[in-house]
Write a protein that holds these residues in place. Sequence first.
Motif, PDB file in Angstrom:
ATOM      1  N   ALA A  23       0.830  -1.208   0.000  1.00  0.00           N
ATOM      2  CA  ALA A  23       0.000   0.000   0.000  1.00  0.00           C
ATOM      3  C   ALA A  23       0.865   1.259   0.000  1.00  0.00           C
ATOM      4  CB  ALA A  23      -0.932  -0.010   1.213  1.00  0.00           C
ATOM      5  N   ILE A  24       1.866   1.269   0.864  1.00  0.00           N
ATOM      6  CA  ILE A  24       2.759   2.436   0.946  1.00  0.00           C
ATOM      7  C   ILE A  24       3.400   2.706  -0.414  1.00  0.00           C
ATOM      8  CG2 ILE A  24       4.950   3.287   1.896  1.00  0.00           C
ATOM      9  CD1 ILE A  24       4.285   1.606   4.448  1.00  0.00           C
ATOM     10  N   THR A  25       3.985   1.682  -0.991  1.00  0.00           N
ATOM     11  CA  THR A  25       4.742   1.886  -2.219  1.00  0.00           C
ATOM     12  C   THR A  25       3.835   2.165  -3.413  1.00  0.00           C
ATOM     13  OG1 THR A  25       4.864  -0.524  -2.516  1.00  0.00           O
ATOM     14  CG2 THR A  25       6.750   0.562  -1.469  1.00  0.00           C
ATOM     15  N   LEU A  26       2.636   1.615  -3.424  1.00  0.00           N
ATOM     16  CA  LEU A  26       1.720   1.922  -4.518  1.00  0.00           C
ATOM     17  C   LEU A  26       1.295   3.386  -4.477  1.00  0.00           C
ATOM     18  CD1 LEU A  26      -1.164  -0.266  -5.834  1.00  0.00           C
ATOM     19  CD2 LEU A  26      -1.421   2.188  -5.647  1.00  0.00           C
ATOM     20  N   VAL A  27       0.966   3.871  -3.295  1.00  0.00           N
ATOM     21  CA  VAL A  27       0.602   5.285  -3.148  1.00  0.00           C
ATOM     22  C   VAL A  27       1.776   6.174  -3.545  1.00  0.00           C
ATOM     23  CG1 VAL A  27      -0.028   7.088  -1.486  1.00  0.00           C
ATOM     24  CG2 VAL A  27      -1.154   4.847  -1.409  1.00  0.00           C
ATOM     25  N   ALA A  28       2.955   5.795  -3.084  1.00  0.00           N
ATOM     26  CA  ALA A  28       4.144   6.579  -3.428  1.00  0.00           C
ATOM     27  C   ALA A  28       4.394   6.545  -4.937  1.00  0.00           C
ATOM     28  CB  ALA A  28       5.364   6.031  -2.680  1.00  0.00           C
ATOM     29  N   HIS A  29       4.174   5.394  -5.537  1.00  0.00           N
ATOM     30  CA  HIS A  29       4.312   5.248  -6.986  1.00  0.00           C
ATOM     31  C   HIS A  29       3.334   6.177  -7.725  1.00  0.00           C
ATOM     32  CE1 HIS A  29       4.513   3.077 -10.871  1.00  0.00           C
ATOM     33  NE2 HIS A  29       3.196   3.160 -10.863  1.00  0.00           N
ATOM     34  N   GLN A  30       2.103   6.237  -7.266  1.00  0.00           N
ATOM     35  CA  GLN A  30       1.130   7.119  -7.908  1.00  0.00           C
ATOM     36  C   GLN A  30       1.536   8.578  -7.751  1.00  0.00           C
ATOM     37  OE1 GLN A  30      -1.625   5.917  -9.805  1.00  0.00           O
ATOM     38  NE2 GLN A  30      -1.341   8.021 -10.513  1.00  0.00           N
ATOM     39  N   ASN A  31       2.115   8.901  -6.611  1.00  0.00           N
ATOM     40  CA  ASN A  31       2.607  10.252  -6.402  1.00  0.00           C
ATOM     41  C   ASN A  31       3.706  10.596  -7.405  1.00  0.00           C
ATOM     42  OD1 ASN A  31       1.914  12.070  -3.743  1.00  0.00           O
ATOM     43  ND2 ASN A  31       1.267   9.951  -3.504  1.00  0.00           N
ATOM     44  N   THR A  32       4.478   9.612  -7.792  1.00  0.00           N
ATOM     45  CA  THR A  32       5.509   9.831  -8.808  1.00  0.00           C
ATOM     46  C   THR A  32       4.886  10.001 -10.178  1.00  0.00           C
ATOM     47  OG1 THR A  32       7.199   8.614  -7.586  1.00  0.00           O
ATOM     48  CG2 THR A  32       7.504   8.777  -9.952  1.00  0.00           C
ATOM     49  N   PHE A  33       4.036   9.071 -10.543  1.00  0.00           N
ATOM     50  CA  PHE A  33       3.487   9.082 -11.908  1.00  0.00           C
ATOM     51  C   PHE A  33       2.588  10.295 -12.152  1.00  0.00           C
ATOM     52  CE2 PHE A  33       5.729   5.643 -13.107  1.00  0.00           C
ATOM     53  CZ  PHE A  33       5.152   4.666 -13.914  1.00  0.00           C
ATOM     54  N   SER A  34       1.761  10.645 -11.196  1.00  0.00           N
ATOM     55  CA  SER A  34       0.891  11.807 -11.398  1.00  0.00           C
ATOM     56  C   SER A  34       1.731  13.069 -11.596  1.00  0.00           C
ATOM     57  CB  SER A  34      -0.066  11.967 -10.227  1.00  0.00           C
ATOM     58  OG  SER A  34      -1.033  10.925 -10.212  1.00  0.00           O
ATOM     59  N   ARG A  35       2.786  13.197 -10.826  1.00  0.00           N
ATOM     60  CA  ARG A  35       3.666  14.370 -10.968  1.00  0.00           C
ATOM     61  C   ARG A  35       4.363  14.361 -12.323  1.00  0.00           C
ATOM     62  NH1 ARG A  35       3.374  13.760  -5.562  1.00  0.00           N
ATOM     63  NH2 ARG A  35       3.230  15.705  -4.357  1.00  0.00           N
ATOM     64  N   MET A  36       4.817  13.198 -12.742  1.00  0.00           N
ATOM     65  CA  MET A  36       5.451  13.109 -14.057  1.00  0.00           C
ATOM     66  C   MET A  36       4.483  13.562 -15.141  1.00  0.00           C
ATOM     67  SD  MET A  36       7.619   9.565 -13.898  1.00  0.00           S
ATOM     68  CE  MET A  36       9.305   9.547 -13.269  1.00  0.00           C
ATOM     69  N   HIS A  37       3.243  13.162 -15.020  1.00  0.00           N
ATOM     70  CA  HIS A  37       2.267  13.538 -16.038  1.00  0.00           C
ATOM     71  C   HIS A  37       1.949  15.024 -16.015  1.00  0.00           C
ATOM     72  CE1 HIS A  37       1.142   9.925 -18.259  1.00  0.00           C
ATOM     73  NE2 HIS A  37       1.440   9.253 -17.159  1.00  0.00           N
ATOM     74  N   HIS A  38       1.940  15.617 -14.847  1.00  0.00           N
ATOM     75  CA  HIS A  38       1.769  17.079 -14.795  1.00  0.00           C
ATOM     76  C   HIS A  38       2.933  17.753 -15.515  1.00  0.00           C
ATOM     77  CE1 HIS A  38      -1.816  17.703 -12.385  1.00  0.00           C
ATOM     78  NE2 HIS A  38      -1.416  16.810 -11.496  1.00  0.00           N
ATOM     79  N   GLY A  39       4.129  17.240 -15.279  1.00  0.00           N
ATOM     80  CA  GLY A  39       5.294  17.800 -15.951  1.00  0.00           C
ATOM     81  C   GLY A  39       5.243  17.594 -17.457  1.00  0.00           C
TER      82      GLY A  39
END
Lengths: 226, 89
Positions: A202-218
């Motif tokens: 759960a921790i790493t999946l949430v953290a992963h989404q935090n990475t991917f969503s930010r990448m997509h904003h960029g």
Amino acid sequence: MQRASPRERALGGFAVVMTEAPWSIDASDLDRLRAVGVSEDGVEQAICVASFFNYYTRVADGTGITFDYESPLPRISIDLTREALPRPPRSDWNPAVDGSRVPVFPRRAFAQALLEEWHAYHLDRDALLSRRERRLLARAAAAELCDAGAVARYEDMSPEDARERALVAYATKLTRTPWAVGAADAAALRAHGLDDPAILAAITLVAHQNTFSRMHHGLAALATAG
Amino acid sequence: MPHIRIVEVHEADAPLRAVYDAVLSRPIPAVYRAPHGGPAGIQRAHSLDPELLRLTFAATGTFHRGEGLSWAERELIAASASRTNQCFY
């Protein structure tokens, strides 16, 4: 102490915005980097570094591991009561952002297969957490990151029982205020039947989404003519 | 005290030990080496899932590649992001 150069200030400022308010990133933020001489390769790399460190910090806070590097920097004083920035209304979200998809960086093809493998491991399996639970976690994180595409993709994912509500609450907190996540939050998941490997998932999946969503904003900003 | 179980090097089974050895063998700047010589905490945080550890550091480690930013600039971005998240990592 030497003052930061304009380039350093721009890179540092970019990292702060990518961390605290990624939904606000637009072409002008990238133009500020270009104005201080950052190349297109550097712009993509800056997006990646800022995004990945929003993974590492959440895993560190979620798992509670202690810092074990040597550093000349002074220890920071953490304000556990600090609130996250307010999010804009959904009507203001950029529809071009879709963190449910693996980001594609034009100049970083060498990373593509690794990002895809990493994404699949988090979202496309039923071990430890069900696929449904994984999508609930991803959607909850994406919603806090104003990630229109990911939220739309997982739109039918609303928690249906206490365990699912606990997962969503955890994803929301780890996304908004990772500094405030502690042992009690892990215990809350454990109380709903998650063992430590599932909590790590759960921790790493949430953290992963935090990475991917930010990448997509960029990337959405990158795709916009500056 | 960590919030979940961490499997230390001396406790690691063969699959985890292999991943620990692999991450330790990667060429990385000396400042990324933990003083104790073993895998850093952020790596051991993933110890309950060796495959996750392997995939994560393979994917996230790609941020080192590229010619656009110097190592110091990458560190500046990393430190700024971490500081904003009130995390010393």
